[in-house]
Motif scaffolding. Structure first.
Motif, short mmCIF file in Angstrom:
data_model
loop_
_atom_site.label_atom_id
_atom_site.label_comp_id
_atom_site.label_asym_id
_atom_site.label_seq_id
_atom_site.Cartn_x
_atom_site.Cartn_y
_atom_site.Cartn_z
N UNK A 164 0.86 -1.19 0.00
CA UNK A 164 0.00 0.00 0.00
C UNK A 164 0.89 1.23 0.00
N UNK A 165 0.36 2.29 -0.61
CA UNK A 165 1.11 3.55 -0.64
C UNK A 165 1.48 3.96 0.78
N UNK A 166 2.75 4.30 0.99
CA UNK A 166 3.19 4.72 2.33
C UNK A 166 3.60 3.55 3.21
N UNK A 167 3.42 2.31 2.72
CA UNK A 167 3.79 1.13 3.54
C UNK A 167 4.68 0.20 2.70
N UNK A 168 5.55 0.79 1.91
CA UNK A 168 6.36 0.00 0.97
C UNK A 168 7.41 -0.83 1.67
N UNK A 169 7.62 -2.05 1.14
CA UNK A 169 8.76 -2.85 1.56
C UNK A 169 9.93 -2.47 0.64
N UNK A 288 3.67 -9.37 4.16
CA UNK A 288 3.93 -8.00 4.65
C UNK A 288 4.82 -8.04 5.89
N UNK A 289 4.98 -9.22 6.50
CA UNK A 289 5.87 -9.35 7.65
C UNK A 289 7.21 -9.95 7.23
N UNK A 290 7.17 -10.95 6.34
CA UNK A 290 8.40 -11.64 5.96
C UNK A 290 8.20 -12.34 4.62
#
Ligand SMILES: Cc1cc2nc3c(=O)[nH]c(=O)nc-3n(C[C@H](O)[C@H](O)[C@H](O)COP(=O)(O)OP(=O)(O)OC[C@H]3O[C@@H](n4cnc5c(N)ncnc54)[C@H](O)[C@@H]3O)c2cc1C
Length: 387
Positions: A164-169, A288-290
């Motif tokens: 999501x925008x603002x939550x980039x890996x 999103x965690x690993x």
């Protein structure tokens, strides 16, 4: 289930928001709903679709799915007993040291969503989250593609490969490209593949072929973009090149009928990523965690495990930043080992000593399988809380 939330201003006020209804999002939603929590799950697809995945379910994934009430055998999952490492013309076989199975993601995701609905989760399908921001009051606000907004004090971020925008890996420096294609194998090849998962090595990547339900086989493979460029960035050329480099695959695919008009493909896979921390009220789970390297660990099992641990942390009032840091240290050694295994598979030196690799494969397989499993201690701790 029909929506019954409250309206706060123009936003729908929820107790818990889960963003993404794949493995991790559904598993977390089901566990939370069964603990009496009010959960709204937002999934962008109207119905589950094919996803790029080898569709291998490890023993731990099977246990977690069973605990969620999902009986993969009744969905047609194929038991997998052996793993073969194939390179050039040779293949070495090792029995798997744990029960395993394979099931299409379409079937698995359909069952997970159905279980979530049955558990009382409000499932909003066919709606995509565009942004996730903090409001002035500290709540999480998700804005959807149709402009609707949902607010909750707690959110679980489970959008898998999609950021999501603002939550980039971080970016993926190797620029991996992954493909999945289904084939109906010729009868002799299907019989020889039987209940095995076959891992194949070729320059620039590796892949796997295994049976799934319905008498068909899943070919899933990853390759660095620079190698794909040499094949003109075209699937047909890359498939031909893989078969040229790995005659074992050519043998398996002789007379096979492709079942999709074109393969499903994804890019940007940040293998080895483990989220360091999070913000209050935002539990990041699944990919999103690993992101464990494909074919050397089991991403589905990690997705289920991270969902279970996050729910346990939330129910125990453990702040999300603390949960995320603890999860990171619990997963770190497993992840680094899986990366080493993946580097080994992808290393030209390893391919040069392949005859040796094939000889030691059964032993390596047993040790790697044990060491790359999700840490048992963390599992036990999560069990204690989620019951
Ligand atoms: C090439 C490859 C092969 C693999 N093979 C295997 C394997 O054989 N076995 C294994 O265990 N693991 C495998 N994995 C890993 C596994 O697929 C993932 O780790 C697992 O799917 C992660 O689950 P998740 O819930 O995080 O994501 P997903 O299951 O992908 O779910 C994410 C969900 O979020 C939804 N979504 C995304 N963005 C939005 C948005 N903006 N709004 C609303 N919804 C959204 C998506 O539609 C999706 O349903 C493989 C991965 C790759 C790349």
């Amino acid at each position: 289930m029909e929506y019954q939330g409250n309206l706060a201003g123009n936003s729908l006020q929820e107790e818990i928001l889960v963003l993404g209804g794949g493995v991790a999002g559904c598993a977390a939603s089901i566990a939370l709903a069964r603990k009496g929590r009010s959960v709204t799950l937002i999934e962008r697809e109207l119905t589950p679709r094919h996803k790029v995945c080898g569709e291998f379910l490890s023993g731990e994934a099977l246990e977690d799915l069973h605990a969620l009430g999902i009986d993969v055998a009744s969905l047609g999952a194929v038991p997998i007993d052996n793993v073969r490492l194939a390179a050039r013309r040779r293949a070495a076989e090792a029995p798997l040291p744990f029960p395993a199975a394979s099931l299409t993601r379409k079937a698995l995701d359909t069952a997970l969503i159905a279980t979530a609905i049955a558990a009382g989760v409000r499932v909003e399908r066919g709606r995509s989250v565009q942004t996730l921001n903090r409001t002035a009051s500290g709540a999480w606000q998700a804005t959807l593609d149709d402009g609707a907004t949902y607010q909750a004090a707690t959110a679980f971020l489970a959008t898998g490969k999609h950021d999501l925008r603002g939550h980039h890996r971080p970016s993926d420096p190797q620029r991996w490209v992954a493909f999945k294609m289904y084939f109906r194998l010729a009868p002799k090849q299907a019989a020889e593949l039987a209940r095995a998962s076959e891992l194949m090595l070729y320059p620039g990547g590796y892949g796997g072929i295994q049976p799934v339900e319905g008498g068909i086989a899943n070919l899933c493979c990853v390759v660095q973009q620079k190698y794909l460029s040499r094949a003109g960035l075209r699937w047909e050329n890359f498939l031909a090149k893989m078969q040229q480099d790995c005659p074992h695959l050519a043998m398996r695919l002789a007379g096979a009928q492709p079942l999709l008009a074109k393969p499903i493909a994804i890019t940007h896979i940040p293998y080895g990523y483990i989220r360091r921390t999070s913000e209050n009220g935002l539990y990041c789970i699944g990919d999103q965690a690993a992101v464990i390297p494909s074919f050397t660990g089991d991403g589905i099992s990690i997705a289920l495990h991270t969902a279970r641990c996050a729910v346990a942390a939330f129910l125990a009032a453990e702040p999300a930043p603390l949960f995320q840091a603890k999860l990171r240290s619990a997963l770190l050694s497993q992840m680094r080992l899986a990366e080493l295994a993946a580097d080994g598979l992808n290393n030209s030196l390893a391919r040069a000593v392949l005859p040796f690799c094939l000889r030691v494969w059964p032993g390596v397989m047993r040790v790697t399988a044990k060491l790359t499993r999700v840490a048992q201690q963390a599992t036990v701790a999560a069990d204690a809380v989620t019951g």
